[in-house]
Design a protein around this motif. Structure first.
Motif, PDB file in Angstrom:
ATOM      1  N   SER A   1       1.261  -2.643 -29.152  1.00  0.00           N
ATOM      2  CA  SER A   1       1.838  -3.401 -30.264  1.00  0.00           C
ATOM      3  C   SER A   1       3.025  -2.647 -30.833  1.00  0.00           C
TER       4      SER A   1
ATOM      5  N   ASP B   1       3.615  -2.307 -33.927  1.00  0.00           N
ATOM      6  CA  ASP B   1       3.125  -1.513 -35.055  1.00  0.00           C
ATOM      7  C   ASP B   1       2.627  -0.158 -34.578  1.00  0.00           C
ATOM      8  N   HIS B   2       1.868  -0.139 -33.477  1.00  0.00           N
ATOM      9  CA  HIS B   2       1.386   1.132 -32.940  1.00  0.00           C
ATOM     10  C   HIS B   2       2.549   2.024 -32.515  1.00  0.00           C
TER      11      HIS B   2
ATOM     12  N   ARG C   1       4.112   3.566 -35.460  1.00  0.00           N
ATOM     13  CA  ARG C   1       3.251   4.599 -36.040  1.00  0.00           C
ATOM     14  C   ARG C   1       3.272   5.885 -35.204  1.00  0.00           C
TER      15      ARG C   1
END
Length: 413
Positions: free
Chosen positions: A332, A334-335, A338
């Motif tokens: 993803s 988002d991952h 991060r």
């Protein structure tokens, strides 16, 4: 040490690459920076991770993929950490039980530790064992989220061995690996030094290949720092980074190898003989064989050279790609964001600014694209980068992560 010294609690596992923390304390580098460094030896990575998560440790010697997993929130206990520093390059090997090796040893001639050749030999062993009706080989790694697990899987798959179908991979603490090999609980393992040398010198193990043969100058451990400590005690945090840099510089000097092994051999630290500690530091690796008896690999473990302390996004993202590949996490945006945000080279730059150390201009690059060392702008400090080639020579571009994962499969060639 003055009364104003800052107390820092640090966790580590008994491995050669915990040396920067140990030497920072024992040789006075931490004290010179106003740090009272308290070291706590743990047996398992899971225990160390949990103690860091609940605040018993301020910092820890940590498996690099644990920091990646933490950024993806894969643990039951939240682990809010930053990674301002890596803790060296290389330092691992793959060792097989002598009892297994002797049943499948090459008929004659010198053995190659080239990852491709070693993988082909292992594939033939697996085929032979299957034909005989023997159980699958049980391979040990130190933690599901470890360089050991992902590099072992990458190597096996690249050599036509399905790590989930053709082998059983189990997880044990590093210091238990030699006993597990001796007892027959494991057939082979991938672990950091000195535990390979311990098994080999005790006559229980034979070298298959090394981390450096699978992926040259590749990362393994990082310094995991609780975010609250890094932000609330910035001065102490930066002082610790300087102390660890000076310790790494001391460790890398050939003149200090004898003293280094003497210090680490103490029961409170690694607790093995100097004879078992030395190969992992001087690169004169005993193989457990007669031809060749020794593998000379001067860059087997680098605590400082080739930007060994620099936390690179590309390294973290490669580990993330392998987590995705093996179904340990979803892919993803988002991952990815991060994981990128978990690396903090700006903290290392700020900490080392008074020392005028040359650091790379970028923390992201294409891996396996660099066959030779290339200079960093200054000839001071860390000096050069690379080579960083994977054994299969497939490049990894962090900006094309999804395509990279999609293109990976177990080679059946």
């Amino acid at each position: 040490m003055t009364s104003k010294a800052t107390h820092i609690q640090a966790g580590y596992i008994a491995l050669n690459d915990a040396a920067p923390l140990i030497i920072a304390r024992e040789c006075g580098f931490a004290e010179a920076e106003g740090i009272d460094l308290h070291l706590h030896k743990e047996t398992s990575w899971a225990t160390l991770r949990d103690k860091l998560a609940i605040g018993l440790f301020d910092v820890a010697h940590l498996l690099a993929p644990i920091s990646v997993a933490a950024s993806c929130k894969l643990f039951p206990l939240p682990l809010d950490i930053v990674v301002p520093m890596a803790l060296g390059l290389g330092g691992n090997m793959v060792t097989m039980a002598r009892s297994i090796w002797d049943g499948h040893a090459p008929a004659s001639g010198p053995v190659s530790f080239d990852a491709g050749a070693a993988g082909a030999r292992l594939k033939a062993m697996i085929k032979d064992r299957r034909a005989r009706g023997n159980p699958k080989l049980r391979l040990g790694a130190v933690h599901p989220y470890s360089a050991h697990n992902y590099e072992l899987r990458y190597w096996l798959a690249g050599c036509g061995i399905d790590p989930d179908q053709d082998t059983d991979i189990v997880f044990l603490p590093p210091s238990t690996m030699p006993d597990a090999l001796r007892s027959g609980a494991l057939d082979a393992f991938c672990v950091g030094e000195p535990w390979n040398s311990a098994a080999i010198l005790d006559g229980d193990g034979v070298l298959l290949t090394t981390k450096g043969h699978i992926w040259q100058n590749s990362p393994d451990k990082v310094l995991g720092v609780r975010r609250s400590f890094a932000l609330d005690q910035q001065e102490a945090h930066y002082a610790l980074l300087r102390a660890l840099y000076k310790a790494a510089e001391w460790i890398e000097s050939p003149a200090n190898k004898e003293e280094l092994c003497r210090i680490l051999s103490a029961p409170g630290y690694i607790g093995l003989s100097e004879t078992r500690l030395k190969p992992g530091f001087n690169g004169a690796i005993k193989t457990g064989l007669t031809d060749p008896e020794r593998l000379n690999m001067p860059d087997f473990y680098l605590p400082l050279s080739r930007a060994a302390l620099f936390p690179k996004e590309s390294h973290a993202l490669w580990f993330y790609s392998q987590m995705v590949r093996w179904g340990h996490v979803e892919l993803s945006d988002d991952h990815i964001a991060r994981v990128r945000a978990s690396c903090h080279p700006e903290m290392l730059r700020a900490a080392l600014a008074p020392l005028d150390i040359a650091l790379p201009d970028t923390q992201q690059d294409i891996l396996s694209a660099q066959d030779i060392q290339s200079p960093i702008a200054s000839d001071q400090g860390l000096g050069s980068l690379g080579p960083d080639v994977f054994f299969d020579r497939i490049p990894f571009d962090p900006d094309a992560l999804a395509a990279y994962v999609a293109g990976q499969r177990v080679s059946k060639n």
